[in-house]
Design a protein around this motif. Structure first.
Motif, PDB file in Angstrom:
ATOM      1  N   GLY A 209       0.809  -1.212   0.000  1.00 16.04           N
ATOM      2  CA  GLY A 209       0.000   0.000   0.000  1.00 16.04           C
ATOM      3  C   GLY A 209       0.844   1.263   0.000  1.00 16.04           C
ATOM      4  N   ARG A 291      -1.611   8.606   4.993  1.00 17.10           N
ATOM      5  CA  ARG A 291      -2.975   8.204   4.639  1.00 17.10           C
ATOM      6  C   ARG A 291      -3.006   6.742   4.219  1.00 17.10           C
ATOM      7  NH1 ARG A 291      -2.936  13.512   2.361  1.00 17.10           N
ATOM      8  NH2 ARG A 291      -2.381  12.666   0.311  1.00 17.10           N
ATOM      9  N   GLY A 292      -2.006   6.324   3.435  1.00 18.62           N
ATOM     10  CA  GLY A 292      -1.945   4.927   3.017  1.00 18.62           C
ATOM     11  C   GLY A 292      -1.731   3.980   4.180  1.00 18.62           C
ATOM     12  N   ALA A 295      -5.012   3.609   5.957  1.00 18.83           N
ATOM     13  CA  ALA A 295      -5.907   2.753   5.174  1.00 18.83           C
ATOM     14  C   ALA A 295      -5.534   1.283   5.309  1.00 18.83           C
ATOM     15  CB  ALA A 295      -5.880   3.180   3.707  1.00 18.83           C
ATOM     16  N   ALA A 296      -4.226   1.007   5.507  1.00 21.47           N
ATOM     17  CA  ALA A 296      -3.758  -0.378   5.669  1.00 21.47           C
ATOM     18  C   ALA A 296      -3.940  -0.884   7.095  1.00 21.47           C
ATOM     19  CB  ALA A 296      -2.294  -0.483   5.261  1.00 21.47           C
TER      20      ALA A 296
END
Length: 335
Positions: A209, A291-292, A295-296
């Motif tokens: 990600g 942000r990634g 999200a992960a």
């Protein structure tokens, strides 16, 4: 939308920039990493101050003598050593633990296994076995490998590449090293680092990600010969996934047990303790990486801040916990 559709470049695939290791004695660690392995010390600061304390969750007045080591022209596979001056230090990985959840291993290419093995044994390093010959078949190639206990509970796996044919995986790497060079003592920087995980899919969501790494090779490790080399019971099965960034070095070797259990190093792998504490990755945009990471499912350990990092200067940086293991992962943006 595919990035190619609008002319945008795909996201950079990020290799391991540095392995962060807490040391019992910085000078003794440098005798090994700089003296024996031949890595170059590029920065040797004393790190202290409010940002340092907040970043590593340390009490007021804590500090660390640091050394940042590298080999080659690229910001990949480097080592950050930190001797913390703070109360309560303890060893993360005692020598009897040979497989674990968390960070514990660095793979480094050797130039002459017979000579290097003899020299390191004469210096008192404990090898787990004599060098083992591995034949991975005509597509991959052959190696000699031997693991030993390096300073501060870190495991070093030395690998001599035996195949020259550039059409093979190992032969391709051999040709790369010939052009890229080695340290004065014949070694390389960190080519692969092991990460034992509890949940492979969650761990991969982080590496694939925000870091945009890609699959290098995946397999299930099993059988008496393989397990003997891994210091595991004969019937053990291990899912192994190697991921890579945009470089021959700095790969991550993920492993999770399929039918056995291992100790968990993660709770103790924090400052000011002694051992492999974190993996560091240089990202192009920290806000995007944050942000990634969210999200992960990565938990924030230290929120993004402006901070001067050893060997890298003024950066924006943060620490998160890998969602597949809880191990610390440093994400930093230079400048």
């Amino acid at each position: 939308m595919n990035p190619k559709d609008n002319g945008a470049k795909p996201p950079a695939s990020v290799p391991l920039s540095a392995a962060i290791i807490g040391t019992r004695d910085l000078d003794a660690a440098l005798d090994f990493y700089a003296g024996t392995l031949g890595l170059t010390v590029v920065d040797k600061p004393v790190w202290r101050g409010p940002e340092f304390e907040r970043y590593w969750h340390l009490p007021a007045g804590a500090s660390a003598r640091c050394a940042f080591l590298a080999q080659g022209a690229d910001p990949v596979g480097r080592i950050q050593l930190m001797e913390f001056d703070a109360p309560g230090r303890k060893l993360v990985r005692p020598p009897e633990i040979r497989r674990a959840t968390g960070l514990f291993n660095l793979n480094i290419y050797a130039g002459d296994m017979e000579k290097d093995y003899a020299k390191l044994k004469s210096q008192g390093f404990n090898f787990w076995s004599e060098p083992a010959h591995n034949n991975f078949g005509p597509v991959v190639g052959e190696t000699l490998e031997a693991s030993f206990d390096a300073p501060d509970g870190v495991v070093i796996n030395l690998i001599q590449l035996l195949t020259d044919d550039p059409k093979t995986v190992i032969g391709h790497i051999t040709q790369f090293i010939k052009g890229y060079g080695r340290t004065p003592t014949g070694f390389t920087s960190v080519v692969t680092s092991a990460h034992g995980v509890l949940d492979m899919e969650k761990a991969l969501a982080f590496y694939y990600g925000p870091l945009h790494m890609t699959l290098f090779i995946e397999s299930v490790l099993k059988g008496p010969v393989t397990n003997r080399a891994l210091c595991l019971p004969p019937e053990s099965e291990t899912r192994s996934v190697l991921v890579q960034g945009a470089h021959e070095y700095g790969k991550i070797a993920l492993a999770t047990p399929l039918n056995y259990t291992v100790p968990n190093l993660v709770p103790d792998a924090v400052a000011p303790n002694i051992g492999y504490l974190a993996q560091a990755f240089e990202v192009a945009n920290l806000d995007e990486a944050a942000r990634g990471s969210a999200a992960a499912g990565a938990e924030v350990y230290s929120a993004p801040m402006e901070i001067t990092l050893p060997g890298r200067g003024e950066c924006r940086s943060m620490l998160v916990r890998n969602p597949g293991s809880g191990a610390l992962q440093e994400l930093f943006q230079v400048g």
